[in-house]
Design a protein around this motif. Structure first.
Motif, PDB file in Angstrom:
ATOM      1  N   CYS A 126       0.627  -1.243  -0.381  1.00  0.00           N
ATOM      2  CA  CYS A 126       0.184   0.308  -0.588  1.00  0.00           C
ATOM      3  C   CYS A 126       0.917   1.279   0.144  1.00  0.00           C
ATOM      4  O   CYS A 126       0.110   2.445   0.055  1.00  0.00           O
ATOM      5  CB  CYS A 126      -0.633  -0.043   0.663  1.00  0.00           C
ATOM      6  SG  CYS A 126      -2.171  -1.754   0.943  1.00  0.00           S
ATOM      7  N   ALA A 127       1.951   1.497  -0.232  1.00  0.00           N
ATOM      8  CA  ALA A 127       3.292   2.220   0.807  1.00  0.00           C
ATOM      9  C   ALA A 127       3.105   2.932  -1.086  1.00  0.00           C
ATOM     10  O   ALA A 127       2.381   4.918  -0.861  1.00  0.00           O
ATOM     11  CB  ALA A 127       4.271   1.883  -0.121  1.00  0.00           C
ATOM     12  N   LYS A 128       2.843   2.537  -2.111  1.00  0.00           N
ATOM     13  CA  LYS A 128       2.816   4.364  -2.840  1.00  0.00           C
ATOM     14  C   LYS A 128       1.041   4.526  -2.647  1.00  0.00           C
ATOM     15  O   LYS A 128       1.041   5.817  -3.398  1.00  0.00           O
ATOM     16  CB  LYS A 128       2.510   3.257  -4.649  1.00  0.00           C
ATOM     17  CG  LYS A 128       2.286   4.050  -5.670  1.00  0.00           C
ATOM     18  CD  LYS A 128       2.339   2.669  -7.469  1.00  0.00           C
ATOM     19  CE  LYS A 128       2.337   3.644  -8.008  1.00  0.00           C
ATOM     20  NZ  LYS A 128       1.903   3.264 -10.154  1.00  0.00           N
ATOM     21  N   MET A 129       0.269   3.845  -3.060  1.00  0.00           N
ATOM     22  CA  MET A 129      -0.896   4.290  -2.592  1.00  0.00           C
ATOM     23  C   MET A 129      -1.148   5.505  -1.784  1.00  0.00           C
ATOM     24  O   MET A 129      -1.875   6.620  -1.592  1.00  0.00           O
ATOM     25  CB  MET A 129      -2.579   3.489  -2.209  1.00  0.00           C
ATOM     26  CG  MET A 129      -3.705   3.681  -2.070  1.00  0.00           C
ATOM     27  SD  MET A 129      -4.976   2.694  -2.041  1.00  0.00           S
ATOM     28  CE  MET A 129      -4.108   1.893  -0.003  1.00  0.00           C
ATOM     29  N   ASP A 130      -0.912   4.840  -0.156  1.00  0.00           N
ATOM     30  CA  ASP A 130      -0.658   5.989   0.645  1.00  0.00           C
ATOM     31  C   ASP A 130       0.153   7.302  -0.051  1.00  0.00           C
ATOM     32  O   ASP A 130      -0.265   8.582   0.484  1.00  0.00           O
ATOM     33  CB  ASP A 130      -0.190   4.906   2.005  1.00  0.00           C
ATOM     34  CG  ASP A 130      -0.311   3.767   2.556  1.00  0.00           C
ATOM     35  OD1 ASP A 130      -1.574   4.293   2.879  1.00  0.00           O
ATOM     36  OD2 ASP A 130       0.582   3.117   2.633  1.00  0.00           O
TER      37      ASP A 130
END
Length: 561
Positions: free
Chosen positions: A175-179
């Protein structure tokens, strides 16, 4: 097989990112390569995990996959390393060391509008290929053979199983990119964003969210919540789906909730949670631990526990709930301390800490008793409040004594102190006054606190005769410090509060969590704008020190006469 690795954390991180083969991975995890291969590749898939479901509050169920012990130990070792290499985004609060649901809820409390979004099938949507991809991509850049083997350790039946020790951290890595993208979106529209696992929360102090985030659409079946195009695009682009049925828009005029905590004024547990703790303590005290445990298991235990996990005792569950209450409300919270005291009286071998005992002695006595004995009504052209301060006298505001003639207790009007006869020491600039009434008094008064380190968010209690009418009593208001402002003459710092001070409360005490006086209510609706006052403030008690010195000197002079 131990789950602890011997190397220091920085060395573990560096070594892990340099691995180029599964055999090196086995050596790194301090596991025999043959054991690693056997558990990951030889054990039949049906025997690797135990599947069960947990009933959710909504009535639906959640599938949990619990790994067998050898695989669980491997995953626990790997999980510890993954937490070292994963650098959480500021918006992430779930499965991150040092963060919890309380901190997540605090980011959205209090806000005018809160938007909750639930990601559908969160863990199952993270498939085998995505796990390999996140390990191989920046910033990890792990060798393909190792990344593939890691995915084989962490996945089951082609996706990330909920219940595996490695799944939470890997989901955060995915989820890092989405965060990052959602943080930028939130900044663009001046809203707050956080994520706790599959729970996305946005909040704003504006009257409504921008349409790019959410809109309300009228339909034949009623008002429908529609997630905005920009927000939808980011979530879908990152291969997640929105659970439309669980998206909620919450306004402050109704109960707002973030990760299970109410947030309208400050993060708090639900009343039902408090009632359950009270009921459990009562059942234990009245019917004994055996009967209490039997009833508890019949009603609650089977709904929320995996059938293969060893029983968790009634006592352990109760202590866990008490600890959670203390985390959310604070270890100095009266309700928490009251229930902890009851628990200590029932649980064999459990001993309170000295600091807990001290807190209980100071806090579990109701402030109502002290306030009733210490508060004085000031009466005359207007009304105001004063209070007996230990070793000082009756304290109030200077503007109160200038508009009143008598100080007395409403229930004891036979004993009035005439402001013409008693010694009054006052400082009009600071708006403080002390009424000296002699040394002999049946009650020592409220204890003086320290106002040198007050900050926004500190909980306070304000008392006084707001809106007083013949026969009425004093009022007690609970709130918190909201900031600072300047005094009426722009010379001193006052503290603003979240409660509305009613006419007649000027001069009343402001107490901290330890029932010590940290200030004097100075303003209310009766202090008009012409006088330069701002409503809902108090004078810090340390401003009284100079006046106390004058009072002591006056007392000494009287004695010498």
């Amino acid at each position: 097989m131990s789950i602890n690795l011997s190397e220091d954390e920085q060395k573990q991180r560096e070594q892990f990112l340099k691995l180029i083969s599964p055999r090196q991975l086995a050596d790194f995890l301090q596991i025999k390569y043959s054991n690693l291969i056997y558990n990951i590749h030889k054990v039949p898939p049906k025997k690797k995990y135990t599947k069960f479901n947990i009933t959710k509050k909504s009535g639906s169920s959640r599938d949990i996959l619990a790994p067998i012990s050898p695989i669980k130990i491997i995953q626990q070792k790997l999980s510890a390393v993954l937490q070292l290499i994963y650098e959480p985004k500021p918006s992430v609060y779930g499965f991150v060391k040092g963060k919890n649901i309380l901190q997540n809820a605090q980011k959205h409390s209090p806000k005018k509008v809160i938007l909750n979004i639930d990601l559908k099938d969160f863990f199952p949507s993270i498939h085998f290929g995505r796990v390999i991809g996140v390990f191989m991509a920046a910033p990890y850049n792990i060798h393909k053979s190792v990344a593939t083997f890691l995915a084989q350790i962490c996945c089951f039946d082609g996706y990330l199983p909920q219940g595996a020790p490695t799944s939470p951290t890997i989901s955060n890595m995915i989820c890092a990119k989405m965060d990052t993208q959602l943080q930028r979106l939130a900044k663009k529209y001046r809203v707050t964003y956080t994520r706790y696992a599959d729970d996305l929360t946005f909040s704003t102090n504006s009257k409504a969210f921008p349409k790019s985030l959410v809109t309300l659409v009228e339909a034949p079946e009623g008002t429908i919540l529609k997630i905005g195009n920009e927000l939808q695009y980011i979530i879908h682009k990152n291969d997640f789906k929105i659970n439309e049925g669980k998206s909620r828009l919450q306004r402050r005029n109704r109960r707002q909730e973030v990760t299970g905590l109410t947030t309208n004024e400050f993060p708090n547990v639900k009343r039902k949670f408090i009632r359950q703790i009270r009921a459990m303590l009562y059942a234990w005290d009245e019917h004994g631990i055996d009967n209490a445990e039997r009833v508890f298991k019949e009603k609650y235990y089977t709904k929320h526990r995996a059938p293969h996990i060893n029983d968790v005792s009634f006592q352990q569950v109760l202590k866990g709930r008490l600890d959670f209450l203390g985390m959310i409300r604070g270890k100095d919270n009266r309700i928490y301390l009251r229930y902890l005291k009851q628990y200590s009286e029932l649980a064999p071998g459990f001993e309170l800490k000295p600091d807990q005992i001290a807190l209980m002695k100071s806090l579990l006595t109701s402030p109502e008793e002290y306030l009733q004995k210490s508060l004085f009504l000031f009466d005359g052209e207007a009304t105001g409040t004063g209070f007996l301060l230990q070793d000082v006298g009756i304290v109030t505001c200077s503007h109160v004594v200038e508009k009143t003639f008598f100080a007395y207790k409403p229930k004891d009007q036979a004993n009035k102190y005439s402001l013409l006869d008693e010694t009054i020491i006052q400082d009009s600039e600071k708006d403080l006054a002390i009424l000296k009434i002699g040394d002999a008094f049946p009650f020592s008064g409220l204890a003086i606190g320290d106002s040198s380190d007050l900050k926004q968010g500190d909980k306070i209690t304000v008392a006084g005769f707001g809106g007083y009418r013949e026969g009425s009593s004093h009022k007690i208001l609970k709130g918190e410090i909201t900031g600072q402002t300047r005094s009426n003459n722009n010379k001193y710092d006052w503290h603003t509060v979240s409660v509305s001070l009613m006419s007649g409360m000027s001069g009343g005490p402001v107490l901290d969590g330890n029932n010590q006086v940290i200030g004097v209510s100075v303003t209310g609706p009766d202090c008009n704008e012409q006088a330069g006052y701002i409503d809902n403030c108090f004078i810090p008690i340390n401003d009284l020190n100079e006046l106390i010195g004058k009072s002591c000197k006056a007392r000494e002079n009287e004695r010498q006469r």
